[in-house]
Design an enzyme around this catalytic site. Sequence first.
Site, PDB file in Angstrom:
ATOM      1  CG  ASP A 254      -2.198   0.854   0.955  1.00 29.49           C
ATOM      2  OD1 ASP A 254      -3.242   0.269   0.616  1.00 29.49           O
ATOM      3  OD2 ASP A 254      -2.122   2.103   1.064  1.00 29.49           O
ATOM      4  CG  ASP A 304     -10.046  -3.923  -2.915  1.00 32.06           C
ATOM      5  OD1 ASP A 304     -10.825  -3.434  -3.758  1.00 32.06           O
ATOM      6  OD2 ASP A 304     -10.271  -3.905  -1.686  1.00 32.06           O
ATOM      7  CB  CYS A 344     -14.676   0.127  -5.621  1.00 32.26           C
ATOM      8  SG  CYS A 344     -13.268   1.221  -5.525  1.00 32.26           S
TER       9      CYS A 344
HETATM   10  N1  SAH Z   1      -8.466  -4.179   0.195  1.00 30.23           N
HETATM   11  C1  SAH Z   1      -8.627  -3.182   1.229  1.00 30.23           C
HETATM   12  C2  SAH Z   1      -9.173  -1.872   0.693  1.00 30.23           C
HETATM   13  C3  SAH Z   1      -8.349  -1.216  -0.389  1.00 30.23           C
HETATM   14  S1  SAH Z   1      -8.670   0.483  -0.632  1.00 30.23           S
HETATM   15  C4  SAH Z   1      -9.492  -3.753   2.359  1.00 30.23           C
HETATM   16  O1  SAH Z   1      -9.992  -4.885   2.239  1.00 30.23           O
HETATM   17  O2  SAH Z   1      -9.658  -3.068   3.367  1.00 30.23           O
HETATM   18  C5  SAH Z   1      -7.426   0.997  -1.736  1.00 30.23           C
HETATM   19  C6  SAH Z   1      -6.044   1.189  -1.127  1.00 30.23           C
HETATM   20  O3  SAH Z   1      -5.151   1.488  -2.187  1.00 30.23           O
HETATM   21  C7  SAH Z   1      -5.895   2.353  -0.141  1.00 30.23           C
HETATM   22  O4  SAH Z   1      -5.412   1.846   1.078  1.00 30.23           O
HETATM   23  C8  SAH Z   1      -4.842   3.287  -0.777  1.00 30.23           C
HETATM   24  O5  SAH Z   1      -3.937   3.816   0.185  1.00 30.23           O
HETATM   25  C9  SAH Z   1      -4.124   2.350  -1.717  1.00 30.23           C
HETATM   26  N2  SAH Z   1      -3.491   2.927  -2.904  1.00 30.23           N
HETATM   27  C10 SAH Z   1      -4.004   3.824  -3.775  1.00 30.23           C
HETATM   28  N3  SAH Z   1      -3.172   4.006  -4.823  1.00 30.23           N
HETATM   29  C11 SAH Z   1      -2.109   3.195  -4.615  1.00 30.23           C
HETATM   30  C12 SAH Z   1      -0.921   2.901  -5.370  1.00 30.23           C
HETATM   31  N4  SAH Z   1      -0.685   3.477  -6.555  1.00 30.23           N
HETATM   32  N5  SAH Z   1      -0.060   2.007  -4.862  1.00 30.23           N
HETATM   33  C13 SAH Z   1      -0.283   1.404  -3.676  1.00 30.23           C
HETATM   34  N6  SAH Z   1      -1.397   1.622  -2.944  1.00 30.23           N
HETATM   35  C14 SAH Z   1      -2.297   2.507  -3.395  1.00 30.23           C
END
Ligand code: SAH
Length: 400
Positions: A254, A304, A344
């Site tokens: 993340d 995700d 989403c």
């Molecule tokens: N799967 C998680 C929810 C994911 S939400 C659950 O079950 O709770 C999407 C996540 O992607 C967020 O935490 C955000 O910080 C991260 N994110 C967004 N862009 C990103 C990138 N380019 N690289 C890594 N993480 C990213």
Amino acid sequence: MKLLRLRAGKERSLLRRHPWVFESAIAKGGGDAGETVRIESDDGRFLAWAAFSPHSKIRARAWSFDEAQRIDAGFFAARVAAAVAARALFDLPSDGQRLVHGEADGLPGLIVDRYGDTLVAQFLSAGVERWRDALADALLAATGLAKLYERSDASGREREGLKPRTGWLRGDGPTALSIQEHGWRLGLDIATGHKTGFYLDQRDSRRRFAELAERRRFRRVLNCFCYTGGFTVAALAGLRAADALAGAEVVSIDSSLPALAQARANLALNGFEGATAEFLDADVNATLRRFVDEGRRFDAIVLDPPKFAPTVAHAERAARAYKDINRQAFKLLEPGGHLLTFSCSGGIGADLFHKIVAGAGLDAGVDGFIAERLGAAPDHPMTIEFPEGEYLKGLLVVRK
Ligand code: SAH
């Protein structure tokens, strides 16, 4: 009483009980921000009572299609009570629950999540903003709880001409909380976390991932966009149930440091200290490419990502971004490996997402079985009248 008159032919969606009225459908009339207006067709027929949003493209959102309905505090108390009562139908395996899901619960613009004894609300339209106090009272009355925190800081508020607002709306207490989901303990922070603090909508898919981990005894797992590590905990819980933790490796990525800190804490809360879990503060796209170059392989991958396409206008660019990460993920997948991939984005429909994932597999030279279609947990319902409610879609693909 304020009136909104539609252009000829523009009454059709309200007659189908779809709650949105776009700017372009309006012939004349209006009101103040959030004020209740009576919507009439071009020939003067009653269509709906609605909240007026002077700054939004969605210029009005219907409260009721019943001419006799009064839009008052009692109306909101009844809608909130119905939404809360409906959750009892779902048998949710968690004390973290979505209690009000906007349009699907007849309350356009209102999101309310419950984390144990604490409620968190987002007021995202001029209509619910105007009725904020009545809604807050109704929420406490319907749940018997005393604590309500406001997280009205989502980007949707700007489109409504509303400023961000956060803080305790009723009662107060700690903002660092934890919930029990499928028997796992998951910490979250309602003040600093994303949205209301946690992604409750992925609850069922986390359960499914735990079952797969247990059944297939995953050895190498990659959780991309892990946030606070929900799918990581799921994988480890499944492996523990299969007595297969030893030697397993779970990599979680993340780009948010606080989310990763919470993810580590969530592993400790569930007693997985002995497992090999690696957390990378990194960009998923770049990391996937690096892993491909390094020849790494995984037998389960979760993708995700955040919302790449908030509306259909962003769909084309978003489609390329989804295809790109899915192509890299396919390249990293072992034969027989499982890919759980999600979108989403409201702007990307289920069919288009299916096509994007199929295209990504084709580009990667990988074939797979689309074993299951996944979606949001049932406390994030969609209704017949509001199909836009289907924002979260996922596929479980098993590589041939
Ligand atoms: N799967 C998680 C929810 C994911 S939400 C659950 O079950 O709770 C999407 C996540 O992607 C967020 O935490 C955000 O910080 C991260 N994110 C967004 N862009 C990103 C990138 N380019 N690289 C890594 N993480 C990213």
